[in-house]
Design an enzyme around this catalytic site. Structure first.
Site, short mmCIF file in Angstrom:
data_model
loop_
_atom_site.label_atom_id
_atom_site.label_comp_id
_atom_site.label_asym_id
_atom_site.label_seq_id
_atom_site.Cartn_x
_atom_site.Cartn_y
_atom_site.Cartn_z
N LEU A 1 64.92 95.42 -54.46
CA LEU A 1 63.47 95.61 -54.57
C LEU A 1 63.16 97.09 -54.77
CD1 LEU A 1 61.65 93.22 -54.51
CD2 LEU A 1 61.26 93.61 -52.08
N CYS B 1 70.69 105.53 -60.09
CA CYS B 1 72.03 104.95 -59.99
C CYS B 1 72.97 105.58 -61.02
CB CYS B 1 71.93 103.45 -60.21
SG CYS B 1 73.52 102.62 -60.36
N GLY C 1 77.50 97.34 -62.63
CA GLY C 1 76.95 96.34 -63.53
C GLY C 1 75.90 95.44 -62.92
N GLU C 2 75.17 94.76 -63.79
CA GLU C 2 74.16 93.79 -63.37
C GLU C 2 74.75 92.40 -63.60
OE1 GLU C 2 71.40 93.25 -61.76
OE2 GLU C 2 71.41 91.20 -62.50
N GLU D 1 85.98 99.82 -60.93
CA GLU D 1 86.27 100.12 -59.54
C GLU D 1 85.82 98.99 -58.64
OE1 GLU D 1 85.92 104.96 -59.55
OE2 GLU D 1 84.07 103.85 -59.67
N CYS E 1 77.37 102.74 -52.67
CA CYS E 1 76.45 102.12 -53.63
C CYS E 1 75.94 103.15 -54.60
CB CYS E 1 75.22 101.57 -52.93
SG CYS E 1 75.54 100.35 -51.71
N CYS F 1 76.37 99.78 -67.02
CA CYS F 1 75.22 98.89 -66.82
C CYS F 1 74.12 99.32 -67.77
CB CYS F 1 74.73 98.98 -65.38
SG CYS F 1 73.34 97.88 -65.02
N CYS G 1 83.79 94.56 -52.60
CA CYS G 1 82.66 94.75 -53.52
C CYS G 1 83.25 94.86 -54.93
CB CYS G 1 81.93 96.03 -53.13
SG CYS G 1 80.63 96.48 -54.27
N CYS H 1 68.60 102.10 -64.13
CA CYS H 1 67.83 102.53 -62.95
C CYS H 1 68.07 104.02 -62.76
CB CYS H 1 68.28 101.75 -61.72
SG CYS H 1 68.09 99.97 -61.91
#
Ligand code: SAH
Ligand code: SF4
Length: 344
Positions: A216, A118, A160-161, A91, A334, A111, A104, A115
């Site tokens: 962070l 997420c 994803g990272e 997406e 997000c 991922c 974006c 986290c």
């Protein structure tokens, strides 16, 4: 399957063309066809000799993504669902803002960072996207825009990272920022990372140009490693020290992203501690009120809490922006993108 020309930077395409015994400048011509004229077949590359076009079509291919659906949010943002060649789904989210149009994009299907807050992290990693698949999100969205609209900014903040897919992502960044590629200023391309320290350093060593955002999300190592397991490997202290030492270009700042989660990291003490721990980093802070996700036990703080947190940062002299995520009603905000495989 034949190699995809969209997986190559200019230098790599030059080497590929040299392998054909052809002049290097042919690579520039091909890049122009791919990224300026945005053709999908070799046949259309009319300034190449017919013989070269035929040979190219036997040795290489030009990939594209299949657009499955577009959803439009009440706030004007749009979510694009693309299908990859192997049936994987990604997406991308297009966000119109005052004077700019930001896209974006995703860098992985899913991922691996896990986290807790997420949704993308919850499903784990299916696979890395190729360079071509990363770029094709931009080309695919641009294709459907009307003549007046133009994507002005790219953020690597979708699924994803990005730094866990270092090679493909940095190749894509090179094509995005090259004049012969998509021609975007590096100041308009932002990579957001969970904080993979070695790859952050490597970006600068490799001279890859883009803006850097670091998630962070906590003011202590304890809370951060609870929320983001990667913090056990790359602790908050080391991450901040790395940020302090990165050779940022003059006037450039790192963006710290801080997702505010009710009762977890949103107290006044957190805000005050945050102002202390980021001292000495050339930075600004983006505060993102948490977007609630099905099956995840976290909540968004009240607006009063968010504003107080912001005020404490501002009073200490920081630039602290409130970033309301867009597209929540279409699950485009997000953390709400999922790395699904078709049919699931
Ligand atoms: N993997 C990268 C980039 C993708 S995530 C990274 O973590 O930075 C992009 C941003 O969305 C990160 O700052 C992340 O902390 C934030 N995010 C993830 N889930 C969220 C949620 N549910 N609500 C608000 N922000 C979220
Ligand atoms: Fe991955 Fe970023 Fe989500 Fe963490 S916040 S799981 S790093 S996409």
């Amino acid at each position: 399957m034949l190699p995809d020309l969209k997986n190559l930077t200019l230098e790599e395409l030059e080497a590929f063309i040299a392998g054909f015994g052809k002049e290097r400048y042919r690579a520039r011509q091909i890049m122009k066809w791919l990224y300026h004229h945005r053709v999908s077949t070799f046949e259309e590359m009319t300034d190449l000799a017919k013989e070269l076009r035929t040979r190219l079509s036997r040795k290489a291919r030009i990939s594209s993504l299949k657009l499955l659906a577009v959803q439009t949010s009440r706030d004007g943002s749009k979510k694009y669902l693309f299908e990859l060649e192997d049936g994987g789904l990604v997406e991308s989210v297009l966000i119109p803002e005052e004077g700019r149009l930001t896209l974006c994009i995703s860098t992985q299907v899913g991922c691996a960072m896990g986290c807790r807050f997420c949704l993308t992290g919850k499903g784990g990693l299916a696979r890395d996207l190729t360079t071509g698949e990363i770029l094709n999100q931009i080309l695919g969205v641009a294709q459907g825009l009307n003549g007046k609209e133009r994507i002005t900014n790219i953020v690597l903040m979708g699924m994803g990272e990005p730094l866990a897919n270092y090679e493909n992502v940095t190749r894509a960044l090179k094509v995005m920022t090259a004049d012969i590629g998509l021609g975007l200023s590096y100041r308009r391309v932002t990579l957001s990372t969970v904080g993979l320290i070695p790859q952050m350093k490597r970006l600068f060593k490799d001279g890859v140009r883009c803006r850097l955002a670091v998630s962070l999300n906590a003011s202590t190592q304890k809370v951060r490693s609870y929320l983001m397991p990667i913090s056990k490997k790359y602790p908050l202290q080391s991450l901040l020290e790395t940020c302090r030492r990165l050779p940022l270009p003059p006037r450039e700042r790192i963006t710290f992203e801080y997702v505010l989660i009710r009762g977890i990291n949103d107290s006044e003490t957190d805000a005050q501690r945050l102002t202390r721990i980021i001292k000495g980093v050339r930075c600004k802070v983006n505060l993102i009120p948490y977007n609630e996700c099905p099956d995840l036990p976290f909540n968004r703080p009240t607006i009063q809490t968010v504003l107080l947190f912001q005020r404490i940062l501002i009073e200490e002299g920081y630039t602290a922006l409130l970033r309301e995520s867009r597209g929540e009603d279409i699950s485009a905000a997000c953390g709400q993108l999922r790395g699904r495989i078709k049919g699931s």
